[in-house]
Structure formats: structure tokens, C-alpha cells
Design a protein around this motif. Structure first.
Motif, mmCIF file in Angstrom:
data_model
loop_
_atom_site.group_PDB
_atom_site.id
_atom_site.type_symbol
_atom_site.label_atom_id
_atom_site.label_comp_id
_atom_site.label_asym_id
_atom_site.label_seq_id
_atom_site.Cartn_x
_atom_site.Cartn_y
_atom_site.Cartn_z
ATOM 1 N N UNK A 1 18.065 -17.503 -12.295
ATOM 2 C CA UNK A 1 17.002 -16.587 -12.059
ATOM 3 C C UNK A 1 16.067 -17.162 -11.007
ATOM 4 N N UNK A 2 15.637 -16.313 -10.065
ATOM 5 C CA UNK A 2 14.781 -16.818 -8.991
ATOM 6 C C UNK A 2 13.322 -16.782 -9.418
ATOM 7 N N UNK A 3 12.569 -17.669 -8.859
ATOM 8 C CA UNK A 3 11.138 -17.733 -9.157
ATOM 9 C C UNK A 3 10.407 -16.601 -8.438
ATOM 10 N N UNK A 4 9.441 -15.979 -9.092
ATOM 11 C CA UNK A 4 8.639 -14.972 -8.364
ATOM 12 C C UNK A 4 7.789 -15.666 -7.313
ATOM 13 N N UNK A 5 7.629 -15.014 -6.238
ATOM 14 C CA UNK A 5 6.878 -15.582 -5.119
ATOM 15 C C UNK A 5 5.401 -15.595 -5.460
ATOM 16 N N UNK A 6 4.770 -16.717 -5.322
ATOM 17 C CA UNK A 6 3.347 -16.834 -5.612
ATOM 18 C C UNK A 6 2.544 -16.442 -4.379
ATOM 19 N N UNK A 7 1.534 -15.647 -4.605
ATOM 20 C CA UNK A 7 0.671 -15.215 -3.510
ATOM 21 C C UNK A 7 -0.482 -16.190 -3.399
ATOM 22 N N UNK A 8 -0.788 -16.555 -2.184
ATOM 23 C CA UNK A 8 -1.860 -17.531 -1.981
ATOM 24 C C UNK A 8 -3.229 -16.901 -2.240
ATOM 25 N N UNK A 9 -4.175 -17.745 -2.462
ATOM 26 C CA UNK A 9 -5.549 -17.288 -2.726
ATOM 27 C C UNK A 9 -6.115 -16.558 -1.511
ATOM 28 N N UNK A 10 -5.797 -17.020 -0.321
ATOM 29 C CA UNK A 10 -6.288 -16.371 0.908
ATOM 30 C C UNK A 10 -5.801 -14.923 0.994
ATOM 31 N N UNK A 11 -4.573 -14.684 0.602
ATOM 32 C CA UNK A 11 -4.027 -13.333 0.656
ATOM 33 C C UNK A 11 -4.773 -12.419 -0.310
ATOM 34 N N UNK A 12 -5.067 -12.901 -1.500
ATOM 35 C CA UNK A 12 -5.821 -12.117 -2.468
ATOM 36 C C UNK A 12 -7.227 -11.819 -1.954
ATOM 37 N N UNK A 13 -7.894 -12.805 -1.391
ATOM 38 C CA UNK A 13 -9.251 -12.603 -0.871
ATOM 39 C C UNK A 13 -9.229 -11.618 0.288
ATOM 40 N N UNK A 14 -8.246 -11.731 1.168
ATOM 41 C CA UNK A 14 -8.146 -10.806 2.304
ATOM 42 C C UNK A 14 -7.877 -9.381 1.814
ATOM 43 N N UNK A 15 -7.010 -9.214 0.836
ATOM 44 C CA UNK A 15 -6.722 -7.884 0.302
ATOM 45 C C UNK A 15 -7.965 -7.295 -0.366
ATOM 46 N N UNK A 16 -8.687 -8.106 -1.093
ATOM 47 C CA UNK A 16 -9.914 -7.656 -1.751
ATOM 48 C C UNK A 16 -10.955 -7.228 -0.715
ATOM 49 N N UNK A 17 -11.110 -8.012 0.371
ATOM 50 C CA UNK A 17 -12.073 -7.684 1.417
ATOM 51 C C UNK A 17 -11.703 -6.367 2.106
ATOM 52 N N UNK A 18 -10.408 -6.167 2.357
ATOM 53 C CA UNK A 18 -9.962 -4.927 2.998
ATOM 54 C C UNK A 18 -10.260 -3.733 2.096
ATOM 55 N N UNK A 19 -9.999 -3.865 0.805
ATOM 56 C CA UNK A 19 -10.288 -2.772 -0.119
ATOM 57 C C UNK A 19 -11.785 -2.465 -0.187
ATOM 58 N N UNK A 20 -12.611 -3.500 -0.147
ATOM 59 C CA UNK A 20 -14.065 -3.280 -0.152
ATOM 60 C C UNK A 20 -14.514 -2.533 1.092
ATOM 61 N N UNK A 21 -14.005 -2.928 2.244
ATOM 62 C CA UNK A 21 -14.383 -2.267 3.499
ATOM 63 C C UNK A 21 -13.923 -0.816 3.482
ATOM 64 N N UNK A 22 -12.714 -0.563 3.004
ATOM 65 C CA UNK A 22 -12.215 0.810 2.932
ATOM 66 C C UNK A 22 -13.090 1.645 1.988
ATOM 67 N N UNK A 23 -13.504 1.057 0.873
ATOM 68 C CA UNK A 23 -14.375 1.766 -0.057
ATOM 69 C C UNK A 23 -15.729 2.081 0.544
ATOM 70 N N UNK A 24 -16.314 1.122 1.257
ATOM 71 C CA UNK A 24 -17.617 1.351 1.899
ATOM 72 C C UNK A 24 -17.530 2.424 2.978
ATOM 73 N N UNK A 25 -16.469 2.381 3.772
ATOM 74 C CA UNK A 25 -16.299 3.395 4.819
ATOM 75 C C UNK A 25 -16.091 4.772 4.192
ATOM 76 N N UNK A 26 -15.321 4.841 3.136
ATOM 77 C CA UNK A 26 -15.107 6.119 2.456
ATOM 78 C C UNK A 26 -16.387 6.668 1.853
ATOM 79 N N UNK A 27 -17.191 5.798 1.247
ATOM 80 C CA UNK A 27 -18.463 6.227 0.666
ATOM 81 C C UNK A 27 -19.410 6.730 1.742
ATOM 82 N N UNK A 28 -19.486 6.006 2.865
ATOM 83 C CA UNK A 28 -20.362 6.445 3.960
ATOM 84 C C UNK A 28 -19.912 7.799 4.506
ATOM 85 N N UNK A 29 -18.604 8.001 4.606
ATOM 86 C CA UNK A 29 -18.092 9.281 5.081
ATOM 87 C C UNK A 29 -18.425 10.422 4.138
ATOM 88 N N UNK A 30 -18.318 10.173 2.831
ATOM 89 C CA UNK A 30 -18.648 11.215 1.855
ATOM 90 C C UNK A 30 -20.137 11.542 1.862
#
Length: 96
Positions: A1-30
Motif C-alpha cells: 500500500x502506498x503512503x498518502x502524500x503529505x501536504x506541506x504547511x506552506x501549501x495549506x497556508x497558501x490555500x487558506x489565504x486564497x480562500x480568504x481573498x476570494x471570500x473578501x472579494x465576493x463580499x465586496x461585490x455583493x
């Protein structure tokens, strides 16, 4: 059985930051799309216009002398006079 690929902390932080920016832009548009329409101009009677013009003249004379401490105005009331209280309230709200 293969090991699941571990995601680095930087990738999680970058994904979280992108989601926050998308949420802020969406809120401003609404918020921008749901801005209330400006109030249509109401008909102001000639008597109220004259009263407001008189008060504006008195305010312009009084401001240099008194500063901007506040001014109290009373509308003229006669038996046949029109009530200008709403127009005066609007005038003083816009004057601030």
C-alpha cells in the motif's frame, strides 16, 4: 500500500489565504451590488425653500463668528403655514 502524500504547511497556508481573498472579494461585490438606490428628489414647497434659504444665510453669517458648536433653529408656525420640519431635518443632515 502506498503512503498518502503529505501536504506541506506552506501549501495549506497558501490555500487558506486564497480562500480568504476570494471570500473578501465576493463580499465586496455583493455589498456593492445591493447598494440602496438614492432617494428621489421630493417636491419642496416655495415657503419651505424660502425658510431653508433664510436659515442657510443665517448659518453662513454665524459660522465664522461662532465656530461649529451647533445651532438650534425653529420653524415658523402660523395657522396657514406649511410644516417644514422634514425638509429642515433633511437640510441639517446634509449640512454636516
Amino acid at each position: 500500500m502506498s503512503k498518502p502524500r503529505q501536504t506541506s504547511r506552506r501549501t495549506w497556508v497558501a490555500a487558506w489565504a486564497v480562500l480568504c481573498v476570494v471570500g473578501l472579494v465576493g463580499t465586496a461585490g455583493l455589498k456593492a451590488s445591493s447598494a440602496p438606490d438614492p432617494q428621489p428628489n421630493k417636491h419642496v414647497s416655495a415657503e419651505c425653500r424660502d425658510l431653508i434659504a433664510d436659515i442657510k444665510t443665517q448659518l453662513d453669517k454665524a459660522r465664522p463668528e461662532a465656530g461649529n458648536d451647533g445651532i438650534l433653529a425653529f420653524s415658523r408656525q402660523q395657522h396657514s403655514a406649511e410644516d417644514c420640519s422634514n425638509e429642515l431635518r433633511d437640510f441639517f443632515r446634509n449640512d454636516r
